[in-house]
Design a protein around this motif. Structure first.
Motif, PDB file in Angstrom:
ATOM      1  N   ARG A   6       0.828  -1.222   0.000  1.00 57.03           N
ATOM      2  CA  ARG A   6       0.000   0.000   0.000  1.00 57.03           C
ATOM      3  C   ARG A   6       0.858   1.267   0.000  1.00 57.03           C
ATOM      4  NH1 ARG A   6      -2.013   4.042  -0.597  1.00 57.03           N
ATOM      5  NH2 ARG A   6      -3.934   4.894   0.193  1.00 57.03           N
ATOM      6  N   ASP A  11      -2.609   5.147  -3.981  1.00 56.07           N
ATOM      7  CA  ASP A  11      -3.867   4.884  -3.278  1.00 56.07           C
ATOM      8  C   ASP A  11      -4.135   3.379  -3.233  1.00 56.07           C
ATOM      9  OD1 ASP A  11      -4.859   4.181  -5.816  1.00 56.07           O
ATOM     10  OD2 ASP A  11      -5.717   6.166  -6.140  1.00 56.07           O
ATOM     11  N   GLU A  12      -5.185   3.015  -2.520  1.00 59.32           N
ATOM     12  CA  GLU A  12      -5.508   1.591  -2.355  1.00 59.32           C
ATOM     13  C   GLU A  12      -5.845   0.932  -3.692  1.00 59.32           C
ATOM     14  OE1 GLU A  12      -8.338  -1.410   0.261  1.00 59.32           O
ATOM     15  OE2 GLU A  12      -8.901   0.698   0.103  1.00 59.32           O
ATOM     16  N   SER A  13      -6.534   1.643  -4.555  1.00 59.31           N
ATOM     17  CA  SER A  13      -6.902   1.071  -5.856  1.00 59.31           C
ATOM     18  C   SER A  13      -5.675   0.689  -6.659  1.00 59.31           C
ATOM     19  CB  SER A  13      -7.759   2.050  -6.656  1.00 59.31           C
ATOM     20  OG  SER A  13      -9.000   2.243  -6.025  1.00 59.31           O
ATOM     21  N   LEU A  16      -4.230  -2.413  -5.142  1.00 61.42           N
ATOM     22  CA  LEU A  16      -5.053  -3.563  -5.512  1.00 61.42           C
ATOM     23  C   LEU A  16      -4.758  -4.019  -6.934  1.00 61.42           C
ATOM     24  CD1 LEU A  16      -8.432  -2.510  -3.902  1.00 61.42           C
ATOM     25  CD2 LEU A  16      -7.201  -4.618  -3.413  1.00 61.42           C
ATOM     26  N   ARG A  17      -4.680  -3.058  -7.854  1.00 60.52           N
ATOM     27  CA  ARG A  17      -4.387  -3.409  -9.259  1.00 60.52           C
ATOM     28  C   ARG A  17      -3.020  -4.076  -9.374  1.00 60.52           C
ATOM     29  NH1 ARG A  17      -6.826   1.560 -10.018  1.00 60.52           N
ATOM     30  NH2 ARG A  17      -4.827   2.613 -10.266  1.00 60.52           N
ATOM     31  N   ALA A  28      -9.362  -6.339 -10.259  1.00 58.02           N
ATOM     32  CA  ALA A  28      -8.871  -6.018  -8.915  1.00 58.02           C
ATOM     33  C   ALA A  28     -10.016  -5.957  -7.914  1.00 58.02           C
ATOM     34  CB  ALA A  28      -8.109  -4.695  -8.933  1.00 58.02           C
ATOM     35  N   GLU A  29     -11.234  -5.772  -8.420  1.00 60.28           N
ATOM     36  CA  GLU A  29     -12.405  -5.712  -7.531  1.00 60.28           C
ATOM     37  C   GLU A  29     -12.565  -7.019  -6.757  1.00 60.28           C
ATOM     38  OE1 GLU A  29     -15.244  -3.786  -5.530  1.00 60.28           O
ATOM     39  OE2 GLU A  29     -13.903  -2.916  -7.009  1.00 60.28           O
ATOM     40  N   ARG A  32     -10.382  -6.743  -3.867  1.00 58.54           N
ATOM     41  CA  ARG A  32     -10.964  -5.804  -2.902  1.00 58.54           C
ATOM     42  C   ARG A  32     -12.054  -6.511  -2.077  1.00 58.54           C
ATOM     43  NH1 ARG A  32     -10.898  -0.392  -3.438  1.00 58.54           N
ATOM     44  NH2 ARG A  32     -10.741  -0.518  -5.700  1.00 58.54           N
TER      45      ARG A  32
END
Length: 91
Positions: A6, A11-13, A16-17, A28-29, A32
């Motif tokens: 992180r 950012d978190e997105s 995640l990606r 990536a969802e 999440r």
């Protein structure tokens, strides 16, 4: 893994990606959602745990089975009540 990387991303997105790509996970969802599920299951986030969800699903299935059994018993009771109400005729 997302928590570990992180700080390396804006950012978190983005984190995640990056992890999703590294693990060859589709969107990536999905990652999440797994993270949210883990937070709920560990008590860090409010919501219904996976165990509670499984218990509710099992209870709903059992209720449906009991309703079917109850319908069968009602039909059988009606059948036998009708048999008792009819006078017996002998040939």
């Amino acid at each position: 893994m997302v928590a570990e990387v992180r700080g390396d991303h804006p950012d978190e997105s983005a984190a995640l990606r990056a992890v999703a790509q590294k693990l060859d996970i589709g969107p990536a969802e999905a990652l999440r959602n797994w993270g949210k599920r883990d937070e709920i299951d560990s008590g860090q986030r409010p919501g219904m745990t996976a165990e509670e969800s499984a218990q509710i699903k099992a209870m709903k299935k059992k209720i449906a089975e009991l309703k079917r059994a109850n319908d069968i018993l009602k039909a059988a009771a009606s059948f036998f009540a009708a048999k008792l109400d009819r006078p017996h005729t002998r040939s």
